[in-house]
Design a protein around this motif. Sequence first.
Motif, PDB file in Angstrom:
ATOM      1  N   SER A  31      31.712  31.751  32.869  1.00 39.25           N
ATOM      2  CA  SER A  31      31.130  32.727  31.667  1.00 39.25           C
ATOM      3  C   SER A  31      32.593  33.647  31.348  1.00 39.25           C
ATOM      4  O   SER A  31      32.155  33.324  30.220  1.00 39.25           O
ATOM      5  N   ASP A  32      33.818  34.103  31.621  1.00 42.16           N
ATOM      6  CA  ASP A  32      34.495  34.979  31.692  1.00 42.16           C
ATOM      7  C   ASP A  32      35.543  33.931  30.606  1.00 42.16           C
ATOM      8  O   ASP A  32      36.339  34.524  30.274  1.00 42.16           O
ATOM      9  N   ALA A  33      35.504  32.560  31.906  1.00 46.14           N
ATOM     10  CA  ALA A  33      36.755  31.769  31.130  1.00 46.14           C
ATOM     11  C   ALA A  33      36.349  31.568  29.445  1.00 46.14           C
ATOM     12  O   ALA A  33      37.059  30.852  28.809  1.00 46.14           O
ATOM     13  N   GLN A  34      34.975  31.012  29.123  1.00 46.55           N
ATOM     14  CA  GLN A  34      34.360  31.258  28.201  1.00 46.55           C
ATOM     15  C   GLN A  34      34.336  31.814  27.061  1.00 46.55           C
ATOM     16  O   GLN A  34      34.954  31.757  25.665  1.00 46.55           O
ATOM     17  N   PHE A  59      43.011  30.893  30.977  1.00 51.27           N
ATOM     18  CA  PHE A  59      44.200  31.404  31.698  1.00 51.27           C
ATOM     19  C   PHE A  59      43.680  33.361  31.984  1.00 51.27           C
ATOM     20  O   PHE A  59      44.013  32.969  33.157  1.00 51.27           O
ATOM     21  N   ASN A  60      43.256  34.073  31.317  1.00 48.52           N
ATOM     22  CA  ASN A  60      43.329  35.133  31.482  1.00 48.52           C
ATOM     23  C   ASN A  60      42.415  35.358  32.421  1.00 48.52           C
ATOM     24  O   ASN A  60      42.331  35.756  33.476  1.00 48.52           O
ATOM     25  N   ALA A  61      41.015  34.737  32.518  1.00 44.90           N
ATOM     26  CA  ALA A  61      39.899  34.790  33.827  1.00 44.90           C
ATOM     27  C   ALA A  61      40.735  34.501  34.259  1.00 44.90           C
ATOM     28  O   ALA A  61      40.240  35.211  36.039  1.00 44.90           O
ATOM     29  N   ILE A  62      41.320  33.161  35.031  1.00 48.38           N
ATOM     30  CA  ILE A  62      41.772  33.211  35.916  1.00 48.38           C
ATOM     31  C   ILE A  62      42.473  34.219  36.889  1.00 48.38           C
ATOM     32  O   ILE A  62      42.810  34.750  38.080  1.00 48.38           O
ATOM     33  N   VAL A  63      43.540  34.512  35.827  1.00 49.83           N
ATOM     34  CA  VAL A  63      44.556  35.185  36.111  1.00 49.83           C
ATOM     35  C   VAL A  63      44.421  36.146  36.847  1.00 49.83           C
ATOM     36  O   VAL A  63      44.744  37.145  38.048  1.00 49.83           O
ATOM     37  N   ASP A  64      42.851  37.644  35.934  1.00 49.92           N
ATOM     38  CA  ASP A  64      42.174  38.073  36.498  1.00 49.92           C
ATOM     39  C   ASP A  64      41.326  38.308  38.030  1.00 49.92           C
ATOM     40  O   ASP A  64      41.430  39.329  38.356  1.00 49.92           O
ATOM     41  N   TRP A  65      41.323  36.656  37.950  1.00 47.76           N
ATOM     42  CA  TRP A  65      40.536  36.643  39.247  1.00 47.76           C
ATOM     43  C   TRP A  65      41.333  36.972  40.439  1.00 47.76           C
ATOM     44  O   TRP A  65      40.910  37.078  41.636  1.00 47.76           O
ATOM     45  N   PHE A  66      42.455  36.152  40.552  1.00 48.52           N
ATOM     46  CA  PHE A  66      43.027  35.753  41.457  1.00 48.52           C
ATOM     47  C   PHE A  66      43.973  37.253  41.162  1.00 48.52           C
ATOM     48  O   PHE A  66      44.272  37.884  42.836  1.00 48.52           O
ATOM     49  N   THR A  67      44.065  38.223  40.430  1.00 46.87           N
ATOM     50  CA  THR A  67      44.433  39.154  39.993  1.00 46.87           C
ATOM     51  C   THR A  67      43.537  40.355  41.489  1.00 46.87           C
ATOM     52  O   THR A  67      43.500  41.042  42.406  1.00 46.87           O
ATOM     53  N   ALA A  68      42.274  40.203  41.015  1.00 48.49           N
ATOM     54  CA  ALA A  68      40.860  40.564  41.811  1.00 48.49           C
ATOM     55  C   ALA A  68      41.061  40.309  43.206  1.00 48.49           C
ATOM     56  O   ALA A  68      40.771  41.604  43.760  1.00 48.49           O
TER      57      ALA A  68
END
Length: 198
Positions: free
Chosen positions: A16-19, A24-33
Amino acid sequence: TATFGATSSEVAELKSDAQSRGNFNAIVDWFTAQSDKRVVSLTSHRKYWRERISPRIPTATKFGSPDHPCDQSSRWRRFAFVRNDVLWWMPRELRIEGNGPYTLYLDGVLRTAVEDFWLTKNETYSFNPSITYQVCRNPDERVLGRLWIELEDGKCVQVENPAVSLADIENKATYVVDLNENNLEEIDVDLTQGEEFV
């Protein structure tokens, strides 16, 4: 931190966040979290694994294994010989006492007693109790699997890996425990055809 894997709800949230924000931004933020202890608590796969492991130990030791046969997570098997018996640095000396029934010792440790023990395709050979034989190849880890023994002439020949049995020789064993199979859980089923238990 490391994770054991995302849950279904986390994957749905990331999708949902990626959509809405872009992949790119959603995946980077998920890995950072995932690396932020304030967002995801620290977990240890090693701790989880060590709490549940019951390793094979090739020699007797008080470290890394249960101290007593009745301890939780002690390991049991039906067959007498295992691949760890043929490690390059171990003596692999097989002593066969008797002439039916036979008592088998590996490196001075009692393994089993069997009524019949003969060479495959050569039932006339008689084992000599004054000779120390060698286990010369990795055995099949199952009852009646292949066990390889070097004879006095240097030939490596096949016998059957016998079942563990201490019938009538309990006085020679360190521990004798009569296990009720209803209380045991099979392990390594693919490797041992259900002949190892914990």
